[in-house]
Design an enzyme around this catalytic site. Sequence first.
Site, PDB file in Angstrom:
ATOM      1  N   ASP A  55       5.618   4.584   2.045  1.00  7.55           N
ATOM      2  CA  ASP A  55       4.910   5.344   1.002  1.00  7.55           C
ATOM      3  C   ASP A  55       3.499   5.745   1.435  1.00  7.55           C
ATOM      4  O   ASP A  55       2.594   5.851   0.605  1.00  7.55           O
ATOM      5  CB  ASP A  55       4.858   4.554  -0.332  1.00  7.55           C
ATOM      6  CG  ASP A  55       6.222   4.046  -0.717  1.00  7.55           C
ATOM      7  OD1 ASP A  55       7.176   4.834  -0.658  1.00  7.55           O
ATOM      8  OD2 ASP A  55       6.340   2.847  -1.055  1.00  7.55           O
ATOM      9  N   LYS A  58       4.272  10.104   4.488  1.00  6.64           N
ATOM     10  CA  LYS A  58       4.826  10.664   5.742  1.00  6.64           C
ATOM     11  C   LYS A  58       5.487  12.014   5.492  1.00  6.64           C
ATOM     12  O   LYS A  58       5.428  12.898   6.329  1.00  6.64           O
ATOM     13  CB  LYS A  58       5.883   9.720   6.341  1.00  6.64           C
ATOM     14  CG  LYS A  58       5.344   8.409   6.827  1.00  6.64           C
ATOM     15  CD  LYS A  58       6.430   7.565   7.439  1.00  6.64           C
ATOM     16  CE  LYS A  58       7.444   7.040   6.462  1.00  6.64           C
ATOM     17  NZ  LYS A  58       6.961   6.103   5.448  1.00  6.64           N
ATOM     18  N   GLY A  82      12.050   7.629   0.021  1.00  4.46           N
ATOM     19  CA  GLY A  82      11.865   8.567  -1.095  1.00  4.46           C
ATOM     20  C   GLY A  82      10.684   9.454  -0.823  1.00  4.46           C
ATOM     21  O   GLY A  82       9.597   8.964  -0.547  1.00  4.46           O
ATOM     22  N   HIS A  83      10.909  10.763  -0.808  1.00  5.21           N
ATOM     23  CA  HIS A  83       9.764  11.647  -0.681  1.00  5.21           C
ATOM     24  C   HIS A  83       9.930  12.857  -1.593  1.00  5.21           C
ATOM     25  O   HIS A  83      11.037  13.313  -1.836  1.00  5.21           O
ATOM     26  CB  HIS A  83       9.517  12.064   0.768  1.00  5.21           C
ATOM     27  CG  HIS A  83      10.755  12.431   1.503  1.00  5.21           C
ATOM     28  ND1 HIS A  83      11.321  11.625   2.464  1.00  5.21           N
ATOM     29  CD2 HIS A  83      11.545  13.501   1.389  1.00  5.21           C
ATOM     30  CE1 HIS A  83      12.413  12.186   2.906  1.00  5.21           C
ATOM     31  NE2 HIS A  83      12.578  13.332   2.287  1.00  5.21           N
ATOM     32  N   GLN A 264      10.452   4.414   5.893  1.00  6.61           N
ATOM     33  CA  GLN A 264       9.816   3.086   5.733  1.00  6.61           C
ATOM     34  C   GLN A 264       8.626   2.956   6.711  1.00  6.61           C
ATOM     35  O   GLN A 264       8.033   3.956   7.047  1.00  6.61           O
ATOM     36  CB  GLN A 264      10.828   1.940   5.933  1.00  6.61           C
ATOM     37  CG  GLN A 264      11.883   1.858   4.838  1.00  6.61           C
ATOM     38  CD  GLN A 264      13.056   2.778   5.068  1.00  6.61           C
ATOM     39  OE1 GLN A 264      13.598   2.849   6.143  1.00  6.61           O
ATOM     40  NE2 GLN A 264      13.467   3.493   4.044  1.00  6.61           N
TER      41      GLN A 264
HETATM   42  P1  IMP Z   1      16.035  -2.088   1.413  1.00  3.67           P
HETATM   43  O1  IMP Z   1      15.541  -1.212   2.516  1.00  3.67           O
HETATM   44  O2  IMP Z   1      16.545  -1.319   0.222  1.00  3.67           O
HETATM   45  O3  IMP Z   1      16.989  -3.137   1.893  1.00  3.67           O
HETATM   46  O4  IMP Z   1      14.766  -2.898   0.851  1.00  3.67           O
HETATM   47  C1  IMP Z   1      14.073  -3.882   1.630  1.00  3.67           C
HETATM   48  C2  IMP Z   1      12.574  -3.808   1.369  1.00  3.67           C
HETATM   49  O5  IMP Z   1      12.059  -2.590   1.889  1.00  3.67           O
HETATM   50  C3  IMP Z   1      12.205  -3.820  -0.113  1.00  3.67           C
HETATM   51  O6  IMP Z   1      10.986  -4.529  -0.256  1.00  3.67           O
HETATM   52  C4  IMP Z   1      11.986  -2.360  -0.449  1.00  3.67           C
HETATM   53  O7  IMP Z   1      11.116  -2.191  -1.522  1.00  3.67           O
HETATM   54  C5  IMP Z   1      11.368  -1.868   0.876  1.00  3.67           C
HETATM   55  N1  IMP Z   1      11.582  -0.447   1.104  1.00  3.67           N
HETATM   56  C6  IMP Z   1      12.713   0.145   1.546  1.00  3.67           C
HETATM   57  N2  IMP Z   1      12.528   1.467   1.681  1.00  3.67           N
HETATM   58  C7  IMP Z   1      11.264   1.726   1.344  1.00  3.67           C
HETATM   59  C8  IMP Z   1      10.470   2.920   1.325  1.00  3.67           C
HETATM   60  O8  IMP Z   1      10.907   4.028   1.656  1.00  3.67           O
HETATM   61  N3  IMP Z   1       9.171   2.763   0.913  1.00  3.67           N
HETATM   62  C9  IMP Z   1       8.660   1.553   0.585  1.00  3.67           C
HETATM   63  N4  IMP Z   1       9.352   0.426   0.606  1.00  3.67           N
HETATM   64  C10 IMP Z   1      10.654   0.502   0.984  1.00  3.67           C
END
Ligand code: IMP
Length: 468
Positions: A55, A58, A82-83, A264
């Site tokens: 977040d 990017k 998410g963007h 991420q």
């Molecule tokens: P997962 O990727 O859904 O398995 O989540 C694992 C961790 O990564 C959690 O703490 C999510 O909130 C975090 N996370 C996954 N994708 C994002 C992203 O695009 N932005 C911020 N945090 C993320």
Amino acid sequence: FRCTSAFIIRELKIWIQFSLVDRFIYYFIICLLKKNKGGYIYMSSQVVVGTQWGDEGKGKIVDVLAEKADLIVRFQGGDNAGHTVVVNGKKHVLHLLPSGVLHEDATCIIGPGVVCNPFVLLEEMDTLKKGGLSTDHILISDRAQMLMPYHKVQDALEESANGNKIGTTKRGIGPCYADKYARTGIRFHEFVNFETFKERLKECVTFKNKLFTAVYGAEPMDYDKMVADFAAIHDRIVPMIKETTHLVNDALDQDKRVLFEGAQAAMLDINYGTYPYVTSSSPTSAGVTVGAGVAPSRIKTVCGVVKAYSTRVGEGPFVTELLDEQGEWIRTHGGEYGATTGRPRRCGWLDLLVVKHANMMSGLTDIVITKIDVLTGLEKIKACVGYEIDGKVYDYIPSDQEDVARAKPVYKEFDGWTEDISQMSKYDQLPENAKAYLRFIEEFTGVRISMVSVGPDRVNNIYIHDID
Ligand code: IMP
């Protein structure tokens, strides 16, 4: 300071005045270098990675850099990202498609390292189509993993049953990567022949149903419904499935511009993040090599996106977190709510140990600072430069998250500014206090700041150095 040939070329570009003679000399030198290094020296490959917990903004940076790209490749993650993109004045939140998808002239690739939910992909493509955009330029690597409906169910079951809750996005990312490494995942090339796909699906659903019912006491999933759902999307998905690894490497051979888009960020890296509170992939520049199928020596520029403060969603230690009014102020002013889950993000001061850690893993050549305008109006701004754990000050991030959870931040304090900086387009226009903050980030990390984003729009940027 890295005195590589690529560095020398970049500096030459800056210093040489482009008269015809100079141009001749310049291209002659490039040709010589290319010859000596098997053609790898002047390829144009850029990587954009997050340096904190995701977040960082990017999407906007990729959108700006993608303007010149021939290929845009996502190399890890899935629809957990998410963007927000604006299509004909309308905002759409994308999760799986690369942010560079708005540039219809560039080929957009869902790379081999991605876990791709085909239903989400089609939904996002439909959204773009409704906005009048073409989606003909989107390809899926035949090596990418298919994120299946049972992965999402498994993610939710594990989160609710797990005493050590991660706070995932519940998009099925972890279970899909787990199946990949257990070598039971289904790849896109297996979807092409629907009859053999059905057999593979049967095996997987039978196994998952045993797990869901016996371990979690949950309902089994309906195989026939799943087959019908996949049959309905088969004709749309199959034409997009291609062998993309050669496509990317051939493009690099031809000096085309390839942009690798990370989702991420460094602190969510499966190996070097705040394990176990991480995602299941490698969102660093190293992830490009395994997730897109290119050799490390082919990466030229690594652009790290740094938000001017920190945010995090989900569980896990966060040393600079502000649990007071100050944190709430940043959340409100920065609009810090998750694009994927809508969760309020945890907010805190910039943690420079985190950015240094990201630099160590990704080898940043450039930093882009985002959302510095959000800090306008604060009397004092802080940046963390060390962790104090049981009386000892660390200048790096320890591996054990229990240690990190006990860490107290060591801060450097800066004076704030009140001027509206959101319309500024030149570095010199920035208030002195903002410049001092930026200079310190450069000094601490040893990486130059090449661009500063001062507002959400594509045009709200201050360009300092070329990112090429
Ligand atoms: P997962 O990727 O859904 O398995 O989540 C694992 C961790 O990564 C959690 O703490 C999510 O909130 C975090 N996370 C996954 N994708 C994002 C992203 O695009 N932005 C911020 N945090 C993320």
